[in-house]
Design an enzyme around this catalytic site. Structure first.
Site, PDB file in Angstrom:
ATOM      1  N   HIS A 114     -30.333   4.141   5.205  1.00 14.80           N
ATOM      2  CA  HIS A 114     -29.570   4.569   4.032  1.00 14.80           C
ATOM      3  C   HIS A 114     -28.845   3.367   3.435  1.00 14.80           C
ATOM      4  O   HIS A 114     -28.288   2.547   4.150  1.00 14.80           O
ATOM      5  CB  HIS A 114     -28.564   5.658   4.425  1.00 14.80           C
ATOM      6  N   GLU A 149     -24.755  -6.878   0.400  1.00 11.23           N
ATOM      7  CA  GLU A 149     -23.504  -7.654   0.325  1.00 11.23           C
ATOM      8  C   GLU A 149     -23.603  -8.998   1.027  1.00 11.23           C
ATOM      9  O   GLU A 149     -22.826  -9.898   0.738  1.00 11.23           O
ATOM     10  CB  GLU A 149     -22.354  -6.877   0.972  1.00 11.23           C
ATOM     11  N   LYS A 184     -17.477  -6.120  -6.500  1.00 10.46           N
ATOM     12  CA  LYS A 184     -17.090  -7.082  -5.465  1.00 10.46           C
ATOM     13  C   LYS A 184     -16.752  -8.450  -6.024  1.00 10.46           C
ATOM     14  O   LYS A 184     -17.423  -8.943  -6.921  1.00 10.46           O
ATOM     15  CB  LYS A 184     -18.227  -7.235  -4.469  1.00 10.46           C
ATOM     16  N   LYS A 188       0.849  -1.204   0.000  1.00 14.50           N
ATOM     17  CA  LYS A 188       0.000   0.000   0.000  1.00 14.50           C
ATOM     18  C   LYS A 188       0.879   1.247   0.000  1.00 14.50           C
ATOM     19  O   LYS A 188       0.714   2.159  -0.809  1.00 14.50           O
ATOM     20  CB  LYS A 188      -0.880  -0.012   1.250  1.00 14.50           C
ATOM     21  N   HIS A 238     -18.963  11.010  -4.604  1.00 16.18           N
ATOM     22  CA  HIS A 238     -17.614  10.488  -4.778  1.00 16.18           C
ATOM     23  C   HIS A 238     -16.791  11.328  -5.731  1.00 16.18           C
ATOM     24  O   HIS A 238     -15.608  11.057  -5.930  1.00 16.18           O
ATOM     25  CB  HIS A 238     -17.660   9.031  -5.236  1.00 16.18           C
ATOM     26  N   GLU A 287     -28.595   5.538  -2.881  1.00 16.61           N
ATOM     27  CA  GLU A 287     -27.746   5.990  -3.976  1.00 16.61           C
ATOM     28  C   GLU A 287     -28.458   5.759  -5.294  1.00 16.61           C
ATOM     29  O   GLU A 287     -29.000   4.694  -5.524  1.00 16.61           O
ATOM     30  CB  GLU A 287     -26.443   5.191  -3.951  1.00 16.61           C
ATOM     31  N   GLU A 337     -20.805  13.500  12.498  1.00 16.62           N
ATOM     32  CA  GLU A 337     -19.986  12.291  12.720  1.00 16.62           C
ATOM     33  C   GLU A 337     -18.498  12.569  12.901  1.00 16.62           C
ATOM     34  O   GLU A 337     -17.653  11.726  12.564  1.00 16.62           O
ATOM     35  CB  GLU A 337     -20.211  11.250  11.592  1.00 16.62           C
ATOM     36  N   ILE A 396     -26.692  12.617   4.533  1.00 16.46           N
ATOM     37  CA  ILE A 396     -26.639  11.205   4.941  1.00 16.46           C
ATOM     38  C   ILE A 396     -25.950  11.003   6.292  1.00 16.46           C
ATOM     39  O   ILE A 396     -26.064   9.937   6.893  1.00 16.46           O
ATOM     40  CB  ILE A 396     -25.963  10.368   3.837  1.00 16.46           C
ATOM     41  N   GLY A 397     -25.216  11.981   6.749  1.00 19.48           N
ATOM     42  CA  GLY A 397     -24.657  11.835   8.095  1.00 19.48           C
ATOM     43  C   GLY A 397     -23.326  12.512   8.295  1.00 19.48           C
ATOM     44  O   GLY A 397     -23.184  13.432   9.087  1.00 19.48           O
TER      45      GLY A 397
HETATM   46  N1  GLN Z   1     -23.918   7.821   7.860  1.00 18.36           N
HETATM   47  C1  GLN Z   1     -22.789   7.395   7.111  1.00 18.36           C
HETATM   48  C2  GLN Z   1     -22.064   8.610   6.547  1.00 18.36           C
HETATM   49  O1  GLN Z   1     -22.702   9.548   6.202  1.00 18.36           O
HETATM   50  C3  GLN Z   1     -23.155   6.465   5.990  1.00 18.36           C
HETATM   51  C4  GLN Z   1     -21.953   5.930   5.251  1.00 18.36           C
HETATM   52  C5  GLN Z   1     -22.225   4.884   4.201  1.00 18.36           C
HETATM   53  O2  GLN Z   1     -23.281   4.777   3.677  1.00 18.36           O
HETATM   54  N2  GLN Z   1     -21.246   4.110   3.819  1.00 18.36           N
HETATM   55  O3  GLN Z   1     -20.878   8.631   6.435  1.00 18.36           O
HETATM   56 ZN    ZN Z   2     -23.725   5.514   1.689  1.00 20.45          ZN
END
Ligand code: GLN
Ligand code: ZN
Length: 768
Positions: free
Chosen positions: A652, A616, A117, A20, A705, A676, A495, A442-443
């Site tokens: 989510h 998953e 994956k 890495k 992203h 998404e 967060e 989303i957070g």
């Molecule tokens: N609540 C998380 C964030 O906003 C959700 C992350 C995710 O979906 N992988 O980071």
């Molecule tokens: Zn997400």
């Protein structure tokens, strides 16, 4: 009498993540391709020597990849999409395929190949693209180099080659090439290259090759089955050729067993960890000319092997086939486990004694191979394994009576909210009075370098708990203020106190352990360090209530409580193997259920339970889907059904194909689902419309992203599209996922555009 012992592949990344680090130095321009190759060569050598020392009779080669082994297979076959062909330097081209390539000076901007994956693991491979005019050309340089390098370390090499059928089944038709064939239909053009390769390896003195065909454990249609028959006929008839060990892993061959046993290959490898039940059938179906490689030591988990149990299977094979026709191996490549338990100096000694990483697994394989003909194996390895296993079984840390009693007392009514959605929605609308097209995120908000530095300083005891907390409070307050300025409707705390959405909860729950060096490769240079769930899961005290109530105290708008769901915690951890996963999941769900109750009691009115990994966990075989989805849905409902009608539950999900599990998503019965969808340009929504998704839904309106800032028009266009298929009364407005990887400047501009688009939607689309 001993049997040949081997493993199917070794972790590439290195015990100290040398690969890495070296990759990232190279990508940053700090070092050259030569420097990178020195590190890679050293890693390969070190790993072969470790296998030699552990007494492996044969070692895998070509399992090492600078980025990904499927990408390597594509390069071996000349499957280089046309957009990369102008890049002359092979190393630059290789990484361009994996990661995209931008050279602003030359005006070059080439998009990376897709990544997805690898079966049901958390490893991601690069999806080869087959074009309409695809020409296949063989490049065996890397395979031959590895053979020579391995021999120089004094081991016997067995090149690992991704088989032609799995290669094509894992590929896709190139999107930009009109008329590109379905990959499997070009088998006839690929086979001659494999034949050439085999001839070359035979001339190079290679005795065995490992032909990986993991797709043999999946549901195959007729065309794929025919492809297998044709491929095996072609590969086994060519001469000269090395002996072929046909390797299958991650599940049972089942109805595909006869394809494998009639293949004409010289050995068949079966995964007896994931699918021990297939041993009997394999033994009876194996033709006399074929030997069996028994995958007895898990390449997927980190637990010490129950050597007696594995030995019983091995002995059964020897009894039927004799010692000449049985080998002992890992179940699959050890790509999915960390390198060495001995690198864990801070781990709880008791838990540590229960673990086996790649280095230890080699020892287990050797011990099994050496004891194959003993009726009751003796010797240190077996004695130690027995003692440790029984201490693990008896340890009070794996069994907590109060947790067990609680699991046993779960009733059906605990899985259901007290009123149906329509009634809950009415209560929530009355309570919150939100506008149509309510906006939220989303957070997470940006995890800036300042935040990471503060966390590192705090972990290293350079700043006090109090200082760290003050800093996090400032960040949280700033985040709440920013969201109010942006005029978002439902806020989040940001967060900032979390580094990872699973680790954060694991650290606050009983039954979890954490390693310092237990890294496994997720893709390319990206590694993850999954928590280890070793014991009964219990919540000693509230986990998120303080931050949630602090954030809520700063504003009159609702702030979402933010939890990671039971399935995601399970999926992204190494899970104990001494009870069904579903049972561990119920324990996690009960712990989270208490957290929801506490959040509600503390005045938190909206609670989000993230389940990005729900898809998953889906088993490889369709016949097993319903069973998984049943307990998965129940675990989510057990977690969330504890709250009152006017407490709003959000969930989510992201970055998976959800089309096939819509029924289960509906059954979760979350009040609001954010999902998404911007990358597929809202395609998913027509699926939701088709099945009549009943609750509220926030299709992500832009891709987080990418650093690109979306325009108001663009977001409005997406909302328009959404309101064409779903009712505007159902719709929420939010990004695709959390914002932690973005810069504040990007976040501010993007969310500004998003809120403006929502306001326009209220005016123009509200009546739909
Ligand atoms: N609540 C998380 C964030 O906003 C959700 C992350 C995710 O979906 N992988 O980071
Ligand atoms: Zn997400």
């Amino acid at each position: 009498m001993t049997l040949p012992a081997t493993c199917l592949g070794f972790p590439r990344i290195g015990v100290a993540r040398e690969l890495k680090k070296s990759l990232e130095r190279y990508w940053s321009g700090a070092t050259t391709a030569v420097d990178l190759e020195i590190v890679a060569t050293d890693l390969r050598r070190r790993h072969w020597l470790a296998m030699k020392e552990a007494g492996m009779d044969e070692v895998p080669t070509n399992d090492f990849a600078l980025y990904d082994h499927v990408l390597d297979a594509a390069v071996m076959l000349g499957v280089v999409p046309s957009r990369f062909r102008d890049i002359e330097d092979p190393t630059t081209r290789y990484f361009a395929m994996a990661r995209g390539y931008q050279d602003p000076a030359l005006g070059v901007d080439v998009r990376a190949m897709e990544m997805t994956k690898w079966f049901d693991t958390n490893y991601h491979y690069i999806v080869p693209e087959i074009a309409a005019d695809q020409v296949f050309t063989l490049d065996a340089a890397k395979i031959l180099r590895d053979v020579d390098e391995a021999r120089a370390t004094g081991v016997k090499p067995r090149p690992v080659i991704l088989g032609p059928v799995s290669f094509l089944l894992l590929s896709k038709a190139a999107a930009e090439s009109t008329g590109a064939p379905e990959p499997i239909t070009v088998l006839g053009s690929v086979l001659p290259l494999y034949q050439q390769l085999f001839a070359m390896l035979a001339k190079h003195g290679v005795e065995w090759v490992q032909l990986d065909e993991p797709c043999l454990v999946t549901d195959l249609d007729n065309r794929s089955r025919e492809a297998y028959e044709r491929a095996f006929a072609g590969l086994t008839k060519c001469s000269p050729r090395p002996l072929i060990m046909l390797t299958t892993y991650f599940g049972s061959l089942n109805e595909n067993l006869s394809l494998a046993t009639r293949s004409g290959c010289d050995a068949l490898h079966v995964d007896l960890v994931r699918a021990p039940e297939q041993l009997g059938e394999a033994l009876s179906a194996l033709p006399p000319a074929m030997s069996l490689s028994t995958g007895l030591v898990s390449g997927r988990d980190i637990w010490r092997t129950d050597l007696d149990r594995a030995h019983a299977m091995c002995r059964r094979a020897v009894t039927v086939l004799g010692t000449d026709r049985v080998r002992v191996a890992t179940s699959c490549s050890m790509l999915h486990v960390p390198v060495d338990v001995e690198a864990e100096t801070k781990l709880d000694v008791e838990v540590k004694s229960w673990l086996s990483f790649a280095a230890q697994k080699l020892g287990e394989i050797r011990a099994l191979a050496d004891a194959a003909t003993e009726v009751v194996p003796s010797g240190r390895a077996f004695d130690e394994a027995r003692a440790i296993l029984s201490s693990r079984r008896a340890s009070p840390r794996t069994h907590d009576k109060s947790v067990r009693d609680r699991v046993a007392s779960v009733t059906q009514s605990m899985l259901t909210r007290s009123a149906p959605f329509a009634e809950r929605a009415a209560a929530q609308h009355a309570r919150f009075g939100l506008p149509q097209f309510p906006t939220t995120t989303i957070g997470s908000f940006p995890q800036t370098s300042e935040i990471r530095a503060a966390r590192a300083a705090w972990r290293a005891h350079h700043i006090t708990d109090a200082d760290y907390e003050t800093f996090l409070k400032q960040e949280t307050a700033r985040c709440i203020a920013a969201q109010e300025t942006l005029d978002l409707d439902v806020l989040v705390h940001g967060e900032f106190e979390r580094n990872d959405m699973v680790e954060h909860f694991g650290e606050r729950l009983a039954g979890f352990a954490f390693t310092k060096n237990g890294w496994v490769q997720s893709y390319g240079s990206r590694c993850v360090k999954p928590p280890i769930i070793f014991g009964d899961v219990m919540r000693p005290r509230p986990m998120t209530v303080d931050w949630a109530t602090y954030a809520q105290s700063l504003t009159t708008r609702p702030v979402k409580g933010m939890l990671t769901g039971p399935l995601t915690i399970l999926q992204w951890s190494f899970v104990r193997d001494d009870q069904p996963r579903s049972e561990t999941c119920v324990q996690i769900a009960l712990a989270l259920r208490d957290e929801l109750a506490d959040l509600e009691r503390a005045g938190i009115s909206v609670i989000q339970v993230d389940e990005p990994a729900i898809r998953e966990g889906l088993p490889l075989r369709r016949k097993d889907w319903a069973g998984y989805l049943r307990w998965a849905v129940d675990a989510f409902r057990l977690t969330t059904s504890v709250v009152m009608n006017d407490t709003q539950i959000h969930t989510h999900m992201c970055y998976s194909e959800f089309g096939e599990i819509l029924g289960a998503i509906i059954e979760l019965d979350a009040d609001v689902l954010s999902i998404e969808s911007s990358r597929s340009n809202m395609e998913l929504l027509s699926d939701f419309a088709r099945v009549g998704y009943p609750n509220e839904i926030g299709p992500g309106v832009y891709d987080i992203h990418s650093p690109r800032v979306p325009s108001t028009d663009e977001i409005f266009g997406r909302l328009e599209m959404a309101s064409n298929v779903l009712s505007s009364k159902q719709l929420w407005v939010n990004p695709d996922c959390g914002l932690k990887t973005r810069e504040w400047s990007e976040v501010n501009s993007s969310l500004k555009a998003m809120v403006a688009a929502a306001k326009r939607a209220r005016a123009q689309l509200g009546a739909r």
